[in-house]
Design a protein around this motif. Structure first.
Motif, short mmCIF file in Angstrom:
data_model
loop_
_atom_site.label_atom_id
_atom_site.label_comp_id
_atom_site.label_asym_id
_atom_site.label_seq_id
_atom_site.Cartn_x
_atom_site.Cartn_y
_atom_site.Cartn_z
N GLY A 166 0.78 -1.22 0.00
CA GLY A 166 0.00 0.00 0.00
C GLY A 166 0.81 1.27 0.00
O GLY A 166 0.24 2.37 -0.02
N HIS B 289 -2.75 4.52 1.14
CA HIS B 289 -3.60 3.42 0.67
C HIS B 289 -3.64 2.31 1.71
O HIS B 289 -2.62 1.99 2.35
CB HIS B 289 -3.09 2.87 -0.66
N VAL C 168 -1.42 -1.13 -4.07
CA VAL C 168 -1.49 -0.13 -5.14
C VAL C 168 -1.31 -0.86 -6.46
O VAL C 168 -0.36 -1.63 -6.64
CB VAL C 168 -0.40 0.94 -4.96
N SER D 8 -5.80 1.96 -6.23
CA SER D 8 -5.59 0.83 -5.35
C SER D 8 -6.84 -0.02 -5.28
O SER D 8 -7.94 0.39 -5.68
CB SER D 8 -5.21 1.33 -3.94
#
Length: 441
Positions: free
Chosen positions: A144, A171, A175, A193
């Motif tokens: 993330g 995120h 991603v 994401s």
């Protein structure tokens, strides 16, 4: 000379016909097919100038290289990577290759094949690498996080080479894609994401400026050159378009499925895995897991053309170029001097490497080691005069007129010093070579 066209490079997960296909998407003309490269990994097609196309194998630790005008790979080089690459990118100056292998980033110099650095900052495998127009690149992973790296610092391998310029951890899930606009470090970066968000960052200040929330997981993103319109592909076969000024009053915007700016043409419940935008910003190209590449007119959001593939589409890339480069009589220049090395600072040394020597005993040279006396400083220079200033003298600095005889003596002295330095250099080379040979025994 032929008129420039935008060439579309595509790949899918079925290697039965070709690994990569190059075509003129406006006319549907097939320009070239690149074979025997297996299934190409997503986010791994890169073009080296106008002469070569590189792609990573999805199942093997191999980087395939084709001349742009040949169906067959280069036989003179074989690029074996330290592991299977998740993403591959070439720097804008075509000098460096960056590959993401699991959670590590590897950097090579293409001309020599020398590995310059490895970076280990992500905690889970990296999904994509993306360069800006200058000397920075982004790495986005399944952890993330999105990190921005300075290529110059990474190549230098100094103490800061493992420190990214920015690290974004906004995120909550992996991603899946990154797009960086024009302007280098002054551009905006868009990330998407599986957490159903598209985030826009200002790279100049390193801050999140807009968070757009959708009802579907996102797989791909692109934007026009002005960064006013952003296009995202979802897991349900939809493509959304939104304007970046939607967040003028708020930093977070929610977009529902009934959103009017929606491109529908891919099969439902199949992800839109890759997006590309024409240079004039009028045509959108999408590839999906439904084995189709779709050509869209942006103004009307109408589907212009479908191109059926034999498997889920893994890559699409647009490049403005001259179609004459695909003619077989064109001979691409040599850009590779050897294979990619798979370790930092390998023990074998080539002609460009420096040799570090440690002398463990005093060296007795067969010549008299005295240097020509240096003049006292500061030196006072007058027209037609040359003499050092004497700081201990109470009188003004002495000068003398430069005669032909003085000039001849000075020339002889300089020649003798040059010969002396040549002898020193020769002796140092002989001793260094002797020490190296003895150390190898």
């Amino acid at each position: 000379m032929s008129e420039l066209i935008e060439v579309l490079f595509t790949s899918d997960s079925n290697e039965s016909q070709a690994s990569i296909t190059a075509l003129d998407y406006k006319t549907g003309t097939n320009l070239m097919t690149y074979k025997a490269g297996g299934v190409v990994q997503p986010c791994s097609i890169s073009l080296l100038s106008q002469h070569y196309i590189l792609a990573a194998n999805s199942t093997k630790p191999l980087l395939h290289v084709w001349p742009i005008n040949s169906q067959q790979q280069l036989t003179s080089v074989r690029f074996v990577l330290p592991g299977r690459a998740n993403s591959v990118e070439i720097s804008p100056d075509n000098l460096y290759l960056v590959a993401a292998i699991q959670e590590n980033i590897y950097l090579w110099q293409l001309s020599s094949g020398k590995m310059l650095n490895t970076i280990s900052k992500h905690f889970q495998p990296i999904n994509c690498i993306q360069f800006d127009e200058d000397s920075h690149f982004a790495s986005a992973g399944q952890d993330g996080s999105v990190m921005i790296w300075n290529l110059t610092t990474v190549c230098a391998r100094d103490d800061d080479s493992q420190t990214p310029v920015y690290t974004f951890n906004d995120h909550g899930l992996p991603v899946t894609d990154v797009h960086i606009g024009m302007g280098g470090i002054r551009a905006h970066m868009m990330t998407v994401s599986l957490d159903r968000t598209c985030k826009i960052y200002d790279l100049l200040i390193g801050a999140l400026v807009l968070n757009v929330v959708f009802t579907e997981a996102l797989h791909s993103v692109t934007a026009n050159s002005l960064e006013t319109s952003v296009y995202v592909g979802t897991c349900d076969g939809n493509i959304y378009e939104f304007n970046t000024d939607v967040g003028a009053e708020s930093k977070e915007v929610h977009i529902q499925k009934e959103y009017s700016n929606l491109f529908k043409g891919h099969k439902e419940d199949t992800a839109v895995t890759c997006l590309a935008l024409s240079i004039d910003g009028q045509t959108l190209i999408s590839g999906g897991q439904d084995e189709q590449v779709c050509i869209w007119d942006i103004a009307s959001r109408q589907l212009i053309k479908r191109m059926q593939h034999k498997g889920p589409v893994t890559n699409i890339k647009l490049r403005l170029t001259n179609p004459d480069i695909f003619k077989p009589e064109n001979k691409p220049p040599k850009r590779f001097s050897g294979n990619l090395r798979r370790m930092l600072d390998p023990p074998e040394a080539d002609d460009e490497d420096l040799i570090e020597i440690m002398v463990t005993e005093r060296l007795e040279l067969p010549y008299k080691d005295d240097w020509w006396p240096m003049p006292e400083y500061p030196v006072v220079y007058n027209e037609n005069t040359t003499t050092p200033a004497n700081n201990t003298s109470t009188s003004t600095s002495a000068t003398f007129n430069a005669t032909d005889e003085d000039a001849a003596k000075e020339i002889e002295r300089l020649r003798a010093e040059v010969e002396h330095l040549k002898l020193v250099n020769k002796q140092l080379f002989e001793v260094s070579a002797k020490q190296l040979l003895e150390s190898k025994k």
